[in-house]
Design an enzyme around this catalytic site. Sequence first.
Site, short mmCIF file in Angstrom:
data_model
loop_
_atom_site.label_atom_id
_atom_site.label_comp_id
_atom_site.label_asym_id
_atom_site.label_seq_id
_atom_site.Cartn_x
_atom_site.Cartn_y
_atom_site.Cartn_z
N ASP A 185 164.50 22.86 133.08
CA ASP A 185 163.30 22.30 132.47
C ASP A 185 163.04 20.90 133.03
O ASP A 185 163.98 20.14 133.27
CB ASP A 185 163.46 22.23 130.95
CG ASP A 185 162.13 21.97 130.25
OD1 ASP A 185 161.09 22.48 130.73
OD2 ASP A 185 162.13 21.25 129.23
N TYR A 242 160.34 17.24 133.32
CA TYR A 242 159.76 16.17 132.50
C TYR A 242 158.66 15.57 133.36
O TYR A 242 158.75 14.42 133.78
CB TYR A 242 160.89 15.18 132.21
CG TYR A 242 160.62 14.03 131.27
CD1 TYR A 242 160.24 14.25 129.95
CD2 TYR A 242 160.78 12.71 131.70
CE1 TYR A 242 160.02 13.18 129.08
CE2 TYR A 242 160.57 11.64 130.84
CZ TYR A 242 160.20 11.89 129.53
OH TYR A 242 159.99 10.84 128.67
N HIS A 244 152.81 12.73 128.73
CA HIS A 244 153.95 12.99 127.85
C HIS A 244 155.05 11.95 128.06
O HIS A 244 155.57 11.38 127.11
CB HIS A 244 154.49 14.40 128.12
CG HIS A 244 155.78 14.71 127.40
ND1 HIS A 244 155.84 14.89 126.03
CD2 HIS A 244 157.05 14.87 127.86
CE1 HIS A 244 157.09 15.16 125.68
NE2 HIS A 244 157.84 15.14 126.76
N GLU A 276 157.37 22.26 122.45
CA GLU A 276 156.81 21.61 123.64
C GLU A 276 155.97 22.64 124.37
O GLU A 276 156.45 23.73 124.70
CB GLU A 276 157.92 21.07 124.55
CG GLU A 276 158.59 19.83 123.98
CD GLU A 276 159.59 19.17 124.94
OE1 GLU A 276 159.96 19.79 125.95
OE2 GLU A 276 159.99 18.02 124.65
N GLU A 331 154.46 24.14 127.46
CA GLU A 331 154.77 24.09 128.89
C GLU A 331 154.33 25.38 129.57
O GLU A 331 154.05 26.38 128.93
CB GLU A 331 156.30 23.93 129.11
CG GLU A 331 156.89 22.72 128.40
CD GLU A 331 158.31 22.39 128.84
OE1 GLU A 331 158.72 22.82 129.94
OE2 GLU A 331 159.00 21.69 128.08
N ASP A 362 159.27 25.10 124.74
CA ASP A 362 160.62 24.53 124.77
C ASP A 362 160.90 23.92 123.39
O ASP A 362 160.68 22.73 123.17
CB ASP A 362 160.67 23.48 125.88
CG ASP A 362 161.97 22.72 125.92
OD1 ASP A 362 162.99 23.25 125.45
OD2 ASP A 362 161.97 21.58 126.44
N ARG A 418 164.39 17.03 117.74
CA ARG A 418 164.29 15.62 118.15
C ARG A 418 165.42 14.75 117.60
O ARG A 418 165.85 13.78 118.24
CB ARG A 418 162.95 15.03 117.70
CG ARG A 418 161.73 15.75 118.22
CD ARG A 418 161.67 15.74 119.73
NE ARG A 418 160.49 16.47 120.20
CZ ARG A 418 160.34 16.84 121.47
NH1 ARG A 418 161.26 16.57 122.38
NH2 ARG A 418 159.27 17.50 121.84
N GLN A 466 168.49 15.49 119.58
CA GLN A 466 168.26 14.93 120.92
C GLN A 466 168.47 13.41 120.94
O GLN A 466 169.11 12.87 121.85
CB GLN A 466 166.82 15.26 121.35
CG GLN A 466 166.48 14.89 122.78
CD GLN A 466 165.06 15.35 123.17
OE1 GLN A 466 164.38 16.02 122.39
NE2 GLN A 466 164.63 15.00 124.35
N LYS A 499 168.05 21.37 122.90
CA LYS A 499 167.18 22.29 123.64
C LYS A 499 167.80 23.67 123.78
O LYS A 499 167.28 24.50 124.51
CB LYS A 499 166.93 21.73 125.05
CG LYS A 499 166.37 20.32 125.08
CD LYS A 499 164.89 20.32 124.82
CE LYS A 499 164.28 18.97 125.16
NZ LYS A 499 162.81 19.04 125.12
N THR A 527 164.09 29.10 123.81
CA THR A 527 162.91 28.81 124.63
C THR A 527 162.10 30.10 124.61
O THR A 527 162.62 31.15 124.97
CB THR A 527 163.31 28.47 126.08
OG1 THR A 527 164.20 27.35 126.05
CG2 THR A 527 162.10 28.14 126.92
N GLU A 572 154.60 13.67 119.75
CA GLU A 572 153.48 12.84 120.20
C GLU A 572 152.29 12.92 119.23
O GLU A 572 151.66 11.90 118.94
CB GLU A 572 153.02 13.28 121.59
CG GLU A 572 154.05 13.08 122.68
CD GLU A 572 153.70 13.91 123.90
OE1 GLU A 572 152.95 13.44 124.74
OE2 GLU A 572 154.18 15.07 123.98
MN MN Z 1 160.70 20.49 127.77
#
Ligand code: MN
Length: 416
Positions: free
Chosen positions: A124, A126, A131, A197, A199, A229, A233, A236, A249, A253, A359
């Site tokens: 994965d 970034y 973002h 997330e 993606e 994903d 948080r 993380q 993570k 997924t 976000e």
């Molecule tokens: Mn991700």
Amino acid sequence: MTGLLRSWVDSANTPDTDFPLNNLPYGVFSTGDGTMSRCGVAIGDMIFDLCRAEGDGLVEPAATPVFDVSHWNDFMELGPEAWADLRTRLTELLSEGSEPLPGYLVPQAEATMHLPFRVTEYTDFYAGRHHATNVGTMFRGAENALPPNWLHIPIGYNGRASSVVVSGTPVRRPCGQLKGPDDAAPRFAPSARFDFELEMGAIVGVPSDGPIGVAEADAAIFGYVLLNDWSARDIQAWEYQPLGPFQAKATATTISPWIVTAAALAPFRCDTPPREVPLLPYLQEPGPMLYDIALEVALRPEGGEETVITRTNYREMYYSSAQQLAHHSSSGCPMRVGDLLGSGTISGPEKDSRGSLLELSWGGKEPLELAGGGTRSFLQDGDTLTLRGAALGDGYRVGFGACDGTLLPAEKRPDW
Ligand code: MN
């Protein structure tokens, strides 16, 4: 750009279907009648049964069958020439004017979709400018938002192939080690800041055993899926330094069930945004390798109504999947057929185009209002999250179908 290509399958000729003849995405399905899961192609609201078609000699990509299995890896192994031949043959078979083959159609409503390919590895990235800026601003302040390497390198981490699941698979809220407030000791508890997330996932179809260039990488990508994903948080925030995300993570997924091929997306190619600093030569793109794909995310509380919480576009990415794949191979890292590359969270510049709840709610400080009442900072048990995406043509769309998952409550454990 061509308009809608018409098919003898009526439902494929409407402007709002995700699956017109222009698309022809590949999936794996079963029908619950005792037959095995097998390969098919979506056309309108139907699936064209490729296993049957292959058995009857309507399509013959290889000397031995490749569509009587529950993955597309065997077909991908045949290489780009076979990919192009199959697309040409399917376009011919399903076009308006060709002899209708209703016996090969299965209604999508009667089918169960499975993971469309064996995920051999999962990485994965970034790679979304907005973002990375949003998250960096929250964690490090606006002056230090982007790490010093960000404009030079597509940052990534090696994820878990074992927890990639197909749309519709429920996801259980994870437990994990969470930092205590201030100087309190960490505790083991359900994640209270579980997030999504938005993606895209790129699927490698041509293996490599050493560094490959960006153009070669682009040609090695078989197709794309929507990818969620799921991210804890709070787990993380405590675990990520200095080696990056790990258990945050690893829960799941989710990917959409249909692989939309690079060939179907070709009319929608676009450039990555202007470079803010020049990239090293090995990362420079010789042509447009990103795609214009409209994306949205909807959240539906258990028994409640759906709210679209974000709308954005894949063209917002700073790095294309081809650049990511080239970078991934740059150390000599072998890439396999079925390697899955997550694009990174796709956020646009506006508040309502952000690709994660982290976000959208600005770290929980600005909860979102939901259509049916109530608010969300992070996901609640019973919430269903749905990703949708389509490249929009003139009178048709090349869509991905839904990518959804419902959050189950954390499992009761004796250690929390
Ligand atoms: Mn991700």
